[in-house]
Design a protein around this motif. Sequence first.
Motif, mmCIF file in Angstrom:
data_model
loop_
_atom_site.group_PDB
_atom_site.id
_atom_site.type_symbol
_atom_site.label_atom_id
_atom_site.label_comp_id
_atom_site.label_asym_id
_atom_site.label_seq_id
_atom_site.Cartn_x
_atom_site.Cartn_y
_atom_site.Cartn_z
ATOM 1 N N ALA A 99 0.867 -1.179 0.000
ATOM 2 C CA ALA A 99 0.000 0.000 0.000
ATOM 3 C C ALA A 99 0.904 1.229 0.000
ATOM 4 O O ALA A 99 1.735 1.380 0.899
ATOM 5 C CB ALA A 99 -0.899 0.002 1.230
ATOM 6 N N PRO A 100 0.779 2.111 -1.001
ATOM 7 C CA PRO A 100 1.618 3.311 -1.009
ATOM 8 C C PRO A 100 1.269 4.229 0.169
ATOM 9 O O PRO A 100 0.113 4.289 0.596
ATOM 10 C CB PRO A 100 1.304 3.978 -2.339
ATOM 11 N N ALA A 101 2.268 4.934 0.685
ATOM 12 C CA ALA A 101 2.064 5.810 1.843
ATOM 13 C C ALA A 101 1.020 6.888 1.553
ATOM 14 O O ALA A 101 0.257 7.260 2.443
ATOM 15 C CB ALA A 101 3.384 6.450 2.245
ATOM 16 N N GLU A 102 0.972 7.366 0.306
ATOM 17 C CA GLU A 102 0.058 8.457 -0.029
ATOM 18 C C GLU A 102 -1.391 7.995 -0.233
ATOM 19 O O GLU A 102 -2.302 8.817 -0.243
ATOM 20 C CB GLU A 102 0.540 9.226 -1.261
ATOM 21 N N ARG A 104 -3.476 4.667 1.210
ATOM 22 C CA ARG A 104 -3.531 3.367 1.886
ATOM 23 C C ARG A 104 -4.703 2.507 1.399
ATOM 24 O O ARG A 104 -4.835 1.366 1.808
ATOM 25 C CB ARG A 104 -3.632 3.563 3.409
ATOM 26 N N ARG A 105 -5.583 3.065 0.534
ATOM 27 C CA ARG A 105 -6.725 2.297 0.050
ATOM 28 C C ARG A 105 -6.379 1.457 -1.172
ATOM 29 O O ARG A 105 -7.127 0.561 -1.538
ATOM 30 C CB ARG A 105 -7.888 3.233 -0.304
ATOM 31 N N SER A 106 -5.285 1.761 -1.834
ATOM 32 C CA SER A 106 -4.936 0.999 -3.040
ATOM 33 C C SER A 106 -3.647 0.221 -2.786
ATOM 34 O O SER A 106 -2.949 0.444 -1.799
ATOM 35 C CB SER A 106 -4.756 1.939 -4.231
ATOM 36 N N PHE A 107 -3.365 -0.684 -3.685
ATOM 37 C CA PHE A 107 -2.151 -1.483 -3.597
ATOM 38 C C PHE A 107 -1.362 -1.371 -4.888
ATOM 39 O O PHE A 107 -1.940 -1.318 -5.971
ATOM 40 C CB PHE A 107 -2.474 -2.965 -3.368
ATOM 41 N N VAL A 108 -0.042 -1.371 -4.746
ATOM 42 C CA VAL A 108 0.852 -1.463 -5.895
ATOM 43 C C VAL A 108 1.454 -2.856 -5.838
ATOM 44 O O VAL A 108 1.879 -3.321 -4.780
ATOM 45 C CB VAL A 108 1.958 -0.379 -5.852
ATOM 46 N N VAL A 109 1.462 -3.530 -6.979
ATOM 47 C CA VAL A 109 2.040 -4.867 -7.045
ATOM 48 C C VAL A 109 3.222 -4.851 -7.990
ATOM 49 O O VAL A 109 3.245 -4.108 -8.973
ATOM 50 C CB VAL A 109 0.993 -5.922 -7.474
ATOM 51 N N ARG A 110 4.216 -5.642 -7.646
ATOM 52 C CA ARG A 110 5.407 -5.756 -8.498
ATOM 53 C C ARG A 110 6.003 -7.142 -8.300
ATOM 54 O O ARG A 110 5.742 -7.800 -7.297
ATOM 55 C CB ARG A 110 6.419 -4.667 -8.199
#
Length: 163
Positions: A99-102, A104-110
Motif C-alpha cells: 500500500a503506497p504511503a500516499e 492506503r486504500r490501493s495497492f501497488v504490485v510488483r
Amino acid sequence: MTVAAKPAPRTVARPVGKQRLRLWLRLLRATRAVEAELRERLRVQFRMTLPQFDVMAALARAESGMTMTELSRKLMVSNGNVTGIIDRLVNDKLVLRQAPAEDRRSFVVRLTPKGEAQFAVVAKAHEEWVNKLLSDFDLDETERLIGEFDGLADRIRNGGTRA
C-alpha cells in the motif's frame, strides 16, 4: 480390375460474406488450439496458469509496479479476478503487494526478485513454444500476417474499413 476415376469435386463460388465468416471461425479455432496448448504446457512444466503468466508479463514490463486497477485494465479483467491471481502469486513469493504511503486504500504490485527470475525462465519457454507452434509460417508470411491483423485491429477500433 479397372477403377473408375472419381469426378473432380465441383467448385462452388461462395459469397464473400460466408467466406469471411469461415475465416473468423478458423482464426478462432486456431487461437483456441494455441491457447489450450500453452495453458497445458504452463500447467505441466511450471504449475502456472495462463492468467498468472499474463499478470507476471504485465508486471515484468512495469518496473515501478502497477496498481491493481491498472493491472485489471491492462489485462481487461475484473479487479476480483486480478485479486485472486495476485493472492496466489503473493503466496508463492513471486509478487509483492504494498500500500503506497500516499494512498492506503490501493495497492501497488510488483514482481519480487524471485518472481523476476521465475518469469524470465517461463517467458523464455513460452517464446520457444509459440515459435514451435507457429513454425509453419516463414518470416515473410509472419510479418505479412502481423501487418494484416494489426491493420484489422486498428480499423475495428476506429470503426473504419480498409480504403
